[in-house]
Scaffold this active site. Structure first.
Site, PDB file in Angstrom:
ATOM      1  CB  CYS A 160      -0.971   0.003   1.241  1.00  0.00           C
ATOM      2  SG  CYS A 160      -1.988   1.180   1.383  1.00  0.00           S
ATOM      3  CG  ASP A 217      -6.582  -0.498  -5.773  1.00  0.00           C
ATOM      4  OD1 ASP A 217      -7.107   0.412  -5.211  1.00  0.00           O
ATOM      5  OD2 ASP A 217      -5.367  -0.765  -5.375  1.00  0.00           O
ATOM      6  CG  HIS A 249      -5.842  -0.557  -1.954  1.00  0.00           C
ATOM      7  ND1 HIS A 249      -4.620  -0.289  -2.649  1.00  0.00           N
ATOM      8  CD2 HIS A 249      -5.671  -0.240  -0.781  1.00  0.00           C
ATOM      9  CE1 HIS A 249      -3.974   0.284  -1.980  1.00  0.00           C
ATOM     10  NE2 HIS A 249      -4.181   0.151  -0.784  1.00  0.00           N
TER      11      HIS A 249
END
Length: 281
Positions: A160, A217, A249
């Site tokens: 991330c 995502d 995500h």
């Protein structure tokens, strides 16, 4: 310096002086039990790692009794070095790596008490200077080498926001031999303390980079990711991008509802294959 030697550096200005116990409070949990990797056959623990202005609480895991293991710096999500990141370190150590995860946000807030991811982004992530992050990660490499990690087999892996930092660190530190970014954003808003996006310096990559992304995502545009890859390729750099069409995500984060077990396993296998391809392990 041994891992038991705690450097006598100042702690002034550091809010977190130890790592999170258990999991972050800032995201919903999936009903399934997260993966737990035991520490059998490993040396693991928390240390205070020296950086430019003090020490950062840092988790490490390495195979016991192995001389000069390859080093993987593990870069956290926005939620801190909690049990998920620690477990990733143990997974890597079980495969022969010396994995080290520094708490990069220790100066700014106690992430163990924060429950709102939007507040974390506004009050912590947006306030974290990239120059400090890059310096801390370089110090992490220094520390790992001082603990007899192999200076010639160095890699970085992150998730991330940490995936973004992987790109930036691979563009910054010439010692790295490989990099793996799980769903790391490559473009976005800049600021005085975060002046550069990964795409801006993609031509400066110092090592081959693997990017692992979810096709569902909405926060990261595939066009940006492929543009960064193209910019790197035009400069003779190696970037491989893999998309998992059914993943969103955070698909590797086994403690979150976003977890996709099949794609997480496939992406992890690709990550390890990438490290081994470039002689990291």
């Amino acid at each position: 310096m041994s891992m038991d030697d705690r450097p006598a550096l100042g702690r002034r200005g550091f809010v977190m002086t130890s790592l999170i116990t258990g999991f972050t409070l800032a995201t919903a949990r999936a009903e399934a039990a997260p993966i737990h990797t035991d520490a059998a056959g490993l040396d693991v623990g928390e240390v205070q790692m020296p950086v430019a202005d003090g020490t950062l609480p840092t988790y490490f895991a390495r195979p016991a009794g192995v001389a000069n293991p390859p080093v993987v710096v593990v870069v956290e999500e926005i939620f801190g070095v909690h049990e998920y990141i620690k477990d990733v370190c143990r997974r890597l150590a079980k495969l022969g790596y010396f994995a080290v995860a520094p708490e990069l946000y220790a100066r700014l807030a106690d992430l163990s008490k924060m429950t709102d991811p939007h507040e974390i982004i506004a009050k912590v992530i947006s306030k974290a200077p990239d120059a400090t992050m890059l310096s801390d990660l370089s110090h992490t490499v220094d520390w790992a080498i001082a603990q007899k990690g192999d200076a010639d087999r160095l890699a970085v892996l992150g998730f991330c926001r940490g995936g973004r930092d992987v790109w930036l660190f691979a563009e910054h530190d010439k010692r790295l031999k490989a990099a793996v970014a799980f769903y790391g954003p490559v473009a976005g808003t800049t600021s005085a303390i975060q002046p550069t996006n990964p795409i801006d310096r993609a031509a400066d990559l110092n090592c081959p980079l693997l990017g692992l992304y979810g096709g569902k995502d909405p926060s990261i545009h595939a066009s940006d990711v492929y543009a960064a890859q193209a910019k790197a390729a035009a400069a003779g750099k190696t970037v491989e991008i893999i998309y998992y069409p059914d993943a969103g995500h955070g698909f590797h984060a086994d403690y979150r509802p976003s977890y996709n077990a099949a794609d997480a396993a496939a992406a992890w296998a690709q990550a390890i294959a990438w490290l081994r391809k470039y002689d990291i392990g």
